[in-house]
Write a protein that holds these residues in place. Structure first.
Motif, PDB file in Angstrom:
ATOM      1  N   PRO A 123       0.804  -1.227   0.000  1.00  0.00           N
ATOM      2  CA  PRO A 123       0.000   0.000   0.000  1.00  0.00           C
ATOM      3  C   PRO A 123       0.839   1.280   0.000  1.00  0.00           C
ATOM      4  CG  PRO A 123      -0.795  -1.552   1.657  1.00  0.00           C
ATOM      5  CD  PRO A 123       0.521  -2.070   1.173  1.00  0.00           C
ATOM      6  N   PHE A 124       0.270   2.315  -0.640  1.00  0.00           N
ATOM      7  CA  PHE A 124       0.678   3.725  -0.543  1.00  0.00           C
ATOM      8  C   PHE A 124       1.945   4.086  -1.315  1.00  0.00           C
ATOM      9  CE2 PHE A 124      -0.730   2.614   3.968  1.00  0.00           C
ATOM     10  CZ  PHE A 124      -2.053   2.572   3.601  1.00  0.00           C
ATOM     11  N   SER A 125       2.720   3.126  -1.794  1.00  0.00           N
ATOM     12  CA  SER A 125       3.980   3.474  -2.458  1.00  0.00           C
ATOM     13  C   SER A 125       3.790   3.545  -3.965  1.00  0.00           C
ATOM     14  CB  SER A 125       5.059   2.443  -2.124  1.00  0.00           C
ATOM     15  OG  SER A 125       4.745   1.188  -2.684  1.00  0.00           O
ATOM     16  N   SER A 126       4.491   4.488  -4.597  1.00  0.00           N
ATOM     17  CA  SER A 126       4.461   4.607  -6.049  1.00  0.00           C
ATOM     18  C   SER A 126       5.762   4.058  -6.630  1.00  0.00           C
ATOM     19  CB  SER A 126       4.275   6.065  -6.466  1.00  0.00           C
ATOM     20  OG  SER A 126       5.273   6.885  -5.890  1.00  0.00           O
ATOM     21  N   ARG A 127       5.689   3.521  -7.836  1.00  0.00           N
ATOM     22  CA  ARG A 127       6.893   3.013  -8.493  1.00  0.00           C
ATOM     23  C   ARG A 127       7.852   4.165  -8.814  1.00  0.00           C
ATOM     24  NH1 ARG A 127       6.384  -2.293 -10.745  1.00  0.00           N
ATOM     25  NH2 ARG A 127       5.586  -3.519  -9.005  1.00  0.00           N
ATOM     26  N   PHE A 128       7.293   5.250  -9.335  1.00  0.00           N
ATOM     27  CA  PHE A 128       8.116   6.403  -9.700  1.00  0.00           C
ATOM     28  C   PHE A 128       7.611   7.639  -8.963  1.00  0.00           C
ATOM     29  CE2 PHE A 128       8.308   3.581 -13.379  1.00  0.00           C
ATOM     30  CZ  PHE A 128       9.668   3.526 -13.631  1.00  0.00           C
ATOM     31  N   ALA A 129       8.541   8.445  -8.475  1.00  0.00           N
ATOM     32  CA  ALA A 129       8.201   9.725  -7.865  1.00  0.00           C
ATOM     33  C   ALA A 129       9.438  10.611  -7.905  1.00  0.00           C
ATOM     34  CB  ALA A 129       7.714   9.549  -6.422  1.00  0.00           C
ATOM     35  N   GLY A 130       9.226  11.904  -7.965  1.00  0.00           N
ATOM     36  CA  GLY A 130      10.371  12.801  -7.972  1.00  0.00           C
ATOM     37  C   GLY A 130       9.952  14.232  -8.243  1.00  0.00           C
ATOM     38  N   ASN A 131      10.915  15.121  -8.171  1.00  0.00           N
ATOM     39  CA  ASN A 131      10.643  16.521  -8.469  1.00  0.00           C
ATOM     40  C   ASN A 131      11.929  17.210  -8.903  1.00  0.00           C
ATOM     41  OD1 ASN A 131      11.812  18.150  -5.986  1.00  0.00           O
ATOM     42  ND2 ASN A 131      10.755  16.373  -5.110  1.00  0.00           N
ATOM     43  N   ILE A 132      11.753  18.337  -9.584  1.00  0.00           N
ATOM     44  CA  ILE A 132      12.879  19.165  -9.991  1.00  0.00           C
ATOM     45  C   ILE A 132      12.521  20.617  -9.703  1.00  0.00           C
ATOM     46  CG2 ILE A 132      12.046  19.223 -12.378  1.00  0.00           C
ATOM     47  CD1 ILE A 132      14.994  19.498 -13.230  1.00  0.00           C
ATOM     48  N   ALA A 133      13.461  21.319  -9.073  1.00  0.00           N
ATOM     49  CA  ALA A 133      13.246  22.713  -8.702  1.00  0.00           C
ATOM     50  C   ALA A 133      14.362  23.567  -9.284  1.00  0.00           C
ATOM     51  CB  ALA A 133      13.210  22.863  -7.180  1.00  0.00           C
ATOM     52  N   ILE A 134      13.989  24.710  -9.841  1.00  0.00           N
ATOM     53  CA  ILE A 134      14.948  25.654 -10.412  1.00  0.00           C
ATOM     54  C   ILE A 134      14.723  27.014  -9.748  1.00  0.00           C
ATOM     55  CG2 ILE A 134      15.779  26.779 -12.502  1.00  0.00           C
ATOM     56  CD1 ILE A 134      14.737  24.420 -14.089  1.00  0.00           C
ATOM     57  N   ASP A 135      15.794  27.599  -9.200  1.00  0.00           N
ATOM     58  CA  ASP A 135      15.708  28.899  -8.540  1.00  0.00           C
ATOM     59  C   ASP A 135      16.869  29.779  -8.970  1.00  0.00           C
ATOM     60  OD1 ASP A 135      13.476  28.852  -6.268  1.00  0.00           O
ATOM     61  OD2 ASP A 135      14.404  26.867  -6.317  1.00  0.00           O
ATOM     62  N   GLN A 136      16.562  31.031  -9.246  1.00  0.00           N
ATOM     63  CA  GLN A 136      17.568  32.003  -9.651  1.00  0.00           C
ATOM     64  C   GLN A 136      17.514  33.201  -8.705  1.00  0.00           C
ATOM     65  OE1 GLN A 136      19.909  32.259 -12.620  1.00  0.00           O
ATOM     66  NE2 GLN A 136      20.620  33.640 -10.999  1.00  0.00           N
TER      67      GLN A 136
END
Length: 748
Positions: free
Chosen positions: A632-645
């Motif tokens: 339960p509750f887990s995903s095979r793929f997950a992630g994020n990308i953040a860009i800050d200037q």
């Protein structure tokens, strides 16, 4: 058919389908610098040393993140507050390997690396606040759902440790650990911060928050830090029955006071008191179809008046004494915590038919479920640390924990029109008792660039569960059952440092959660169930390159989960009970990369690929759980990308612009009771966030727009009927809709 015969069959059906309810739940880096002391100046967020290295406390001492052979993520509270992310459900998806299930009324279930079989079981993620364990450890205490969701107002950082942490942190950390680290008082001068925010939710209400903290040295040996906050979380779900809008709004307030005394360089004593109150006005559930799509274009629900409300109270009092004596660093950590929860739900789809039948009133087709829990936990840890030259680091310690939980669960049949009680269907009163005694040790041998760490823990647990039952749907009476267990955990971690800024490590570590007595012990049902255990095999690499312009933190892991705890139905009596099943696994890869290609530009990305699944069929009575089925509750793929200037405007002023894309893959809910029933599946979702800020000296102002495309990402949901019929109503819990806001802060 005679009414008495009907009632008898209903009682049996009730026991078959709801016993589990009463048993458990209602619905970054280089060789480590000198460890920081409690007298250190108030840190920035996250904790960063003078060389720009992130400092974490994963191994109960302050170390640079790249020097710690543990996969850990540190979240900066300043980042959370600048976007009004004040609850776990607002930022869990930014942390690799962390999953969250929301039940909609101030309840959350956490899982790390997919280690979970149910939202109604003993917890698999440990919770500590400044190294003090918080909350209950047993399912009979509602432990897996009552997570302290602390406001970030006076936190130094939030740390999430992935993989078993049983050697240093004991029970419940078999999947990982959530660690709140607060800001310490400082004798180095007066300092503080004031922060406010304003938010508006699409289709919902307006929220606001105000926070403040001040640090005051009383002399060169004594300092005090005081903080407080108040906030209103905006609602965005309407109740069609009561015709009230934004019913899921909530008010939270609290504070913390901490006192530090350092009579000399070798002794320090810190005492603190933390409190937080949360008052929710309604549940966040939205009426949906079986695919968790909302039934209307607006987010709405139909609930009885006076239901959905909840009250949560968090209290923690702690004392930390540190003394350097004869080459040893001695630490005595004492904690007393209290977690109180009071909520009432609309359970008409499940029990309304019984209300009319047993009350004899055809108008009594509604039902309410009232949950009241009060856990009080005392803990004492004493440990000694010593370094023998540059060759050996040694830690030995002991731990004692005492938990007492008073619980009451009440199901009443009510009149739909007036919400007046027509009949008491069931009342369960319980008093869970749990005592734990443990000893642990850890040794690290340094041989030049190579190091070898080894540790272990031995624990004894003693648990009892007296309860009293009453009501027309349950067999009245009093029972008192208990269980005991003895078990150990271990840790082995070889490490090789290519340089002060790059390390390769391996980690073999185990974790466990306690077993317990069976609330519905009967013929053919074991009186208790045993602990289960995970063993984690991992290879990780951490490195910082090109003058800190590139940092990498990645790991490859395999977790073997044995003797997994399950909730099953006895095929003879229909009663729900807990037992131990076969095996499961979790394997995958995690990676976090931060790139600073030019001054002021930061690109940060993290991703997880995780296969968490059964490796054998669940036993008879376990329902829809076959070899290869996902946990339960887990995903095979997950992630994020953040860009800050960040763009300097003049000597004291700078502007920042940025955005984040987050992806959460599809997930499955709890295993169902039979193969013929639908197992809820939560679809994948992607969110976009935008932000901009301006900083001038001590002043900062930030504007943000989260969930730009207004995605309805599902973070919880199930059928609302315990009978689980094909026509049963469903409810979904969604992430916060598109939100625009502004925050303003000043430090001094």
């Amino acid at each position: 058919m005679a009414v008495n015969s009907i009632k008898s069959r209903v009682r049996r059906f009730f026991l078959m389908t709801t016993a589990v309810t009463f048993a458990s739940a209602a619905p970054a880096f280089a060789q480590d610098s000198t460890p920081a002391t409690p007298d250190a100046a108030a840190p920035t967020s996250p904790n960063i040393n003078g060389q720009g290295d992130i400092i974490v406390t994963a191994q109960k001492r302050s170390e640079r993140l790249l020097s710690v052979p543990v996969p850990v993520t540190a979240i900066a509270p300043s980042t959370l507050l600048s976007e009004s992310r004040t609850q776990l459900q607002d930022y869990f998806d930014k942390i690799p390997g962390l999953s969250l299930l929301s039940s909609g009324s101030g309840q959350f279930t956490l899982a790390v690396r997919g280690i979970s079989t149910s939202s109604s079981s003993n917890p698999t993620v440990g919770i500590v606040i400044d190294d003090v364990p918080f909350g209950a450890s047993s399912v009979t205490s509602y432990s897996s759902r009552l997570i302290p969701d602390l406001d970030p107002s006076d936190l130094a950082q939030v740390e999430v440790l992935r993989g078993p942490q049983g050697t240093l942190y004991g029970a419940s950390s078999m999947g990982g650990l959530l660690k709140y680290v607060t800001v310490d008082p400082s004798t180095r001068g007066v300092s503080g911060q004031v922060q406010s925010n304003l938010t508006s939710v699409d289709g919902g209400g307006v929220g606001a928050g105000l926070r403040g903290a001040i640090n005051v040295p009383l002399d060169d040996q004594l300092a005090v830090r005081v903080s407080g906050f108040g906030r209103r979380d905006p609602g965005y779900v309407d109740n069609a029955t009561t015709r009230k809008d934004d019913v899921n709004s909530a008010n939270a307030y609290g504070g913390r006071i901490s006192l530090l005394w350092r009579p000399d360089a070798n002794i320090s004593w810190k005492v603190s008191a933390l409190l937080q109150n949360t008052d929710g006005n309604g549940t966040s559930e939205v009426d949906s179809d079986s695919l968790f799509q909302a039934n209307t274009s607006e987010l709405s629900q139909a609930r009885l008046p006076g239901t959905g409300q909840y009250r949560s109270r968090v209290r923690l009092y702690s004392s930390t004494i540190t003394a350097n004596i004869a080459g040893f660093t001695l630490t005595a950590l004492t904690g007393y915590g209290q977690s109180k929860y009071n909520a009432i739900y609309d359970y008409s789809p499940s029990y309304g038919v019984y209300s009319a039948l047993f009350s004899g009133n055809p108008a009594a087709t509604g039902a309410t479920f009232h949950n009241i829990y009060d856990t009080r936990k005392f803990t004492q840890e004493v440990r000694a640390d010593r370094s023998i030259g540059d060759l050996l680091d040694v830690t030995v310690g002991g731990y004692y924990g005492r938990e007492r939980t008073s619980g009451q669960q009440i199901i009443n049949g009510v009149l739909q029109s007036a919400n007046q009680v027509a009949i008491n269907l069931a009342t369960i009163s319980s008093h869970t008792k749990l005592d734990e005694l443990a000893a642990f040790g850890d040794v690290t041998l340094h041989l030049g660039a190579f190091a070898l760490q080894a540790g272990g823990r031995y624990a004894h647990n003693n648990q009892s569960y007296p309860r009293t039952a009453a009501g027309v749907l349950v067999a009245p009476g009093t029972t008192d059952i208990g269980s005991k267990s003895d078990l150990g955990t271990f840790l082995v971690s070889p490490q090789y440092k290519f340089s002060d800024n790059a390390m390769l490590y391996a980690r073999i570590a185990s974790g466990y959660r306690i077993g317990g007595p069976n609330p519905n012990a009967a013929a053919g049902v074991p009186a208790s169930y045993a602990p289960d255990k995970t063993v984690n095999y991992e290879i990780g690499f951490k490195g910082s390159f090109w003058d800190r312009r590139l940092t990498i933190d990645t790991s490859l892991f395999y977790i073997d989960w044995r003797n997994i705890q399950l909730s099953l139905s006895n095929p003879t009596t229909g009663l729900t009970y807990f037992t131990n099943g076969p095996r499961a696994k979790s394997e995958g890869v995690e990676a976090a990369i931060t790139l600073n290609p030019t001054d002021g530009l930061t690109i940060a990305a993290n991703g997880t690929y995780n296969v968490a699944e059964l490796t054998r069929d669940l036993p008879v009575g376990g329902g829809a759980g076959l070899d290869g089925d996902r946990l339960p509750f887990s995903s095979r793929f997950a992630g994020n990308i953040a860009i800050d200037q960040t763009i300097p405007l003049n000597g004291t002023t700078s502007a920042t612009f940025g955005g984040t894309v987050t992806y959460v893959g599809d997930r499955y809910s709890d295993f169902q009771r039979t193969l013929s029933l639908l197992r809820p599946r939560y679809p994948a979702y992607t969110t976009f966030d935008l932000r901009a800020g301006l900083k001038q000296g001590p002043w900062s102002v930030n504007a943000f727009l989260t969930n730009v495309t207004n995605r309805r990402g599902v973070i919880g949901g199930a059928t609302r009927s315990l009978q689980s019929l094909a026509s049963a109503p469903f409810a979904a819990v969604y992430i916060r809709p598109r939100t625009v806001g502004l925050s303003l802060s000043r430090t001094f």
